[in-house]
Every structure is written in structure tokens, then in C-alpha cells.
Design a protein around this motif. Structure first.
Motif, PDB file in Angstrom:
ATOM      1  N   ASN A  35      44.142  42.835  39.744  1.00 35.18           N
ATOM      2  CA  ASN A  35      44.086  42.850  41.129  1.00 35.18           C
ATOM      3  C   ASN A  35      44.108  41.394  41.788  1.00 35.18           C
ATOM      4  N   ASP A  36      45.102  41.668  42.450  1.00 37.50           N
ATOM      5  CA  ASP A  36      45.617  40.160  43.087  1.00 37.50           C
ATOM      6  C   ASP A  36      44.923  40.019  44.389  1.00 37.50           C
ATOM      7  N   ALA A  37      44.214  40.975  44.924  1.00 35.12           N
ATOM      8  CA  ALA A  37      43.093  40.787  45.787  1.00 35.12           C
ATOM      9  C   ALA A  37      41.893  40.137  45.657  1.00 35.12           C
ATOM     10  N   CYS A  38      41.690  40.003  44.410  1.00 43.55           N
ATOM     11  CA  CYS A  38      40.285  39.479  43.741  1.00 43.55           C
ATOM     12  C   CYS A  38      40.919  37.912  43.500  1.00 43.55           C
ATOM     13  N   PRO A  39      40.227  36.906  44.048  1.00 44.15           N
ATOM     14  CA  PRO A  39      40.418  35.650  43.827  1.00 44.15           C
ATOM     15  C   PRO A  39      40.246  35.014  42.376  1.00 44.15           C
ATOM     16  N   VAL A  40      39.388  35.691  41.729  1.00 37.03           N
ATOM     17  CA  VAL A  40      38.902  35.176  40.483  1.00 37.03           C
ATOM     18  C   VAL A  40      40.243  35.848  39.615  1.00 37.03           C
ATOM     19  N   CYS A  41      40.588  36.901  39.804  1.00 38.03           N
ATOM     20  CA  CYS A  41      41.574  37.656  39.021  1.00 38.03           C
ATOM     21  C   CYS A  41      42.990  36.771  39.380  1.00 38.03           C
ATOM     22  N   ARG A  42      43.041  36.627  40.561  1.00 36.35           N
ATOM     23  CA  ARG A  42      44.415  36.098  40.839  1.00 36.35           C
ATOM     24  C   ARG A  42      44.832  34.772  40.308  1.00 36.35           C
ATOM     25  N   ALA A  43      43.720  33.860  40.141  1.00 34.53           N
ATOM     26  CA  ALA A  43      43.670  32.509  39.558  1.00 34.53           C
ATOM     27  C   ALA A  43      43.748  32.590  38.215  1.00 34.53           C
ATOM     28  N   GLU A  44      43.376  33.530  37.315  1.00 27.00           N
ATOM     29  CA  GLU A  44      43.396  33.566  35.863  1.00 27.00           C
ATOM     30  C   GLU A  44      44.965  34.019  35.717  1.00 27.00           C
ATOM     31  N   ILE A  45      45.239  35.094  36.374  1.00 25.85           N
ATOM     32  CA  ILE A  45      46.669  35.506  36.156  1.00 25.85           C
ATOM     33  C   ILE A  45      47.636  34.820  36.395  1.00 25.85           C
ATOM     34  N   ALA A  46      47.476  33.810  37.635  1.00 22.55           N
ATOM     35  CA  ALA A  46      48.402  32.769  37.950  1.00 22.55           C
ATOM     36  C   ALA A  46      48.552  31.903  36.698  1.00 22.55           C
ATOM     37  N   GLU A  62      51.688  42.946  37.112  1.00 28.07           N
ATOM     38  CA  GLU A  62      51.759  43.759  38.057  1.00 28.07           C
ATOM     39  C   GLU A  62      50.353  43.953  38.884  1.00 28.07           C
ATOM     40  N   ASP A  63      50.626  43.669  40.171  1.00 29.05           N
ATOM     41  CA  ASP A  63      49.356  43.797  41.341  1.00 29.05           C
ATOM     42  C   ASP A  63      49.189  45.197  41.475  1.00 29.05           C
ATOM     43  N   LEU A  64      47.872  45.422  41.063  1.00 29.33           N
ATOM     44  CA  LEU A  64      47.452  46.870  41.248  1.00 29.33           C
ATOM     45  C   LEU A  64      47.530  47.535  42.723  1.00 29.33           C
ATOM     46  N   ASN A  65      47.634  46.473  43.841  1.00 24.06           N
ATOM     47  CA  ASN A  65      47.558  46.714  45.117  1.00 24.06           C
ATOM     48  C   ASN A  65      49.004  47.410  45.661  1.00 24.06           C
ATOM     49  N   THR A  66      50.064  46.964  44.619  1.00 24.75           N
ATOM     50  CA  THR A  66      51.636  47.418  44.989  1.00 24.75           C
ATOM     51  C   THR A  66      51.918  48.142  44.090  1.00 24.75           C
ATOM     52  N   ARG A 139      32.164  45.044  42.400  1.00 24.78           N
ATOM     53  CA  ARG A 139      31.223  44.698  43.436  1.00 24.78           C
ATOM     54  C   ARG A 139      31.934  43.814  44.673  1.00 24.78           C
ATOM     55  N   ARG A 140      32.112  42.788  44.270  1.00 26.03           N
ATOM     56  CA  ARG A 140      32.595  41.558  45.119  1.00 26.03           C
ATOM     57  C   ARG A 140      34.009  42.094  45.762  1.00 26.03           C
ATOM     58  N   HIS A 141      34.960  42.823  44.948  1.00 27.08           N
ATOM     59  CA  HIS A 141      36.023  43.149  45.787  1.00 27.08           C
ATOM     60  C   HIS A 141      35.786  44.376  46.766  1.00 27.08           C
ATOM     61  N   LYS A 142      34.743  45.270  46.414  1.00 29.36           N
ATOM     62  CA  LYS A 142      34.584  46.194  47.204  1.00 29.36           C
ATOM     63  C   LYS A 142      33.864  45.634  48.621  1.00 29.36           C
ATOM     64  N   ARG A 144      34.566  42.751  49.807  1.00 28.64           N
ATOM     65  CA  ARG A 144      35.446  42.149  50.659  1.00 28.64           C
ATOM     66  C   ARG A 144      36.243  43.244  51.417  1.00 28.64           C
ATOM     67  N   MET A 145      36.356  44.110  50.763  1.00 27.48           N
ATOM     68  CA  MET A 145      37.256  45.240  51.434  1.00 27.48           C
ATOM     69  C   MET A 145      36.560  45.888  52.536  1.00 27.48           C
ATOM     70  N   ALA A 146      35.079  46.104  52.274  1.00 21.12           N
ATOM     71  CA  ALA A 146      34.456  46.641  53.526  1.00 21.12           C
ATOM     72  C   ALA A 146      34.339  45.476  54.685  1.00 21.12           C
ATOM     73  N   LEU A 147      34.296  44.231  54.382  1.00 19.76           N
ATOM     74  CA  LEU A 147      34.334  43.034  55.384  1.00 19.76           C
ATOM     75  C   LEU A 147      35.677  43.168  55.986  1.00 19.76           C
ATOM     76  N   ASP A 148      36.499  43.427  55.368  1.00 18.29           N
ATOM     77  CA  ASP A 148      37.861  43.277  55.996  1.00 18.29           C
ATOM     78  C   ASP A 148      38.288  44.570  56.988  1.00 18.29           C
ATOM     79  N   ALA A 149      37.701  45.625  56.512  1.00 23.09           N
ATOM     80  CA  ALA A 149      37.754  46.971  57.236  1.00 23.09           C
ATOM     81  C   ALA A 149      36.737  46.858  58.318  1.00 23.09           C
TER      82      ALA A 149
END
Length: 154
Positions: A35-46, A62-66, A139-142, A144-149
Motif C-alpha cells: 500500500n503506497d498510500a501508507c507512509p510506513v509501508c511506502r518507506a519500507e518498500i522504498a 506493485e502499489d495496490l492502489n493502481t 486502521r490508520r489507513h482507513k 486517513r482515507m476517511a479524513l481525506d474523503a
């Protein structure tokens, strides 16, 4: 049985086998779904991606969002709940085993893959990932998604 002292030994880069080096064979590519939208996941995968690129390790990310999740045989919600890896033959693993597949392919990380697969360590790692880390990140990702929406996120 692999002992704890065997954790320092892994397969040579580009090869996979048991901890003692028997039956070594070339590693096949593994595709990692994260999940590239998750900052922790994105940093580790980077970090893993940079290391894989620098060493030519057989890993694709592969980013699950695309991604085409039908090819992964899962929904977006299922994909968001944990990290997944797909072998060249199409079989999919997730969680601790997905991390072990990354580590066994990255030079210098093979010992970590060997250790995480030891029965006691694997059991502890599975509990930590399945009961604490993955649900917390989800839970953190969900949230973030709710706050963005709602437009409430800064």
C-alpha cells in the motif's frame, strides 16, 4: 532442523535453498503488493526497492492502489490489510512469509529470512504482525482515507 546458529548463514545472492546451502537453485522473480498510500509501508518498500534495484534482486513492487487486483485474486480491502507476494507460478503468500521472500532475495538479508522461518521466531513474528502491526496499519489507513474523503485532513 535449523538451529539458531544457522541464522547467520543464508543462500548466496541470486540463489535460494535451505540454510545449509543444499539444493541451491536460481531465484525466480517475486512480485510484492503493498500500500503506497501508507507512509510506513511506502518507506519500507522504498528501502527494499532501492536495494533490489542496486543489486539486481529478483523483486518487483506493485502499489495496490493502481494494481489490477483481479490478477491478485483479492479485493482492495483484502489487499489493504497486509502485504502480499506472488511467486512466478502465481501462488500468493502474505504477512511474515511475504517479508521472508523479500529478505531471502536481497543480498545481506538472507540471514533474516532464515531466522524468521525458525518455528519459535516465526510464531512470535506471526502474532506480532497479524495481531498488532497489520491491524494497526490498516486502521490508520482507513482513518486517513476517511479524513481525506471528508476534507478534514491537513
Amino acid at each position: 532442523m535449523i538451529g539458531a546458529a544457522d541464522c547467520s548463514r543464508g543462500s548466496p545472492p541470486g540463489l535460494v535453498g535451505d540454510a545449509r546451502g543444499a539444493t541451491l537453485r536460481p531465484m525466480q522473480d517475486v512480485r510484492i503488493l503493498y500500500n503506497d498510500a501508507c507512509p510506513v509501508c511506502r518507506a519500507e518498500i522504498a528501502h527494499y526497492r532501492a536495494r533490489a534495484t542496486a543489486t539486481g534482486a529478483p523483486l518487483d513492487f506493485e502499489d495496490l492502489n493502481t494494481a489490477d487486483l483481479q490478477g491478485w485474486r483479492m479485493t482492495a480491502d483484502q489487499a489493504m490489510r497486509r502485504m502480499h507476494a506472488r511467486h512466478a507460478d502465481g501462488s500468493i503468500v502474505s504477512g511474515v512469509e511475504a517479508f521472508a521472500l523479500i529478505w531471502e532475495r536481497l543480498p545481506g538479508y538472507g540471514w533474516l529470512a532464515t531466522c524468521i522461518r525458525l518455528p519459535v521466531i516465526r510464531g512470535l513474528a506471526e502474532v506480532a504482525y497479524n495481531k498488532i502491526a497489520a491491524p494497526w496499519l490498516y486502521r490508520r489507513h482507513k482513518r486517513r482515507m476517511a479524513l481525506d474523503a471528508s476534507g478534514q485532513r491537513p
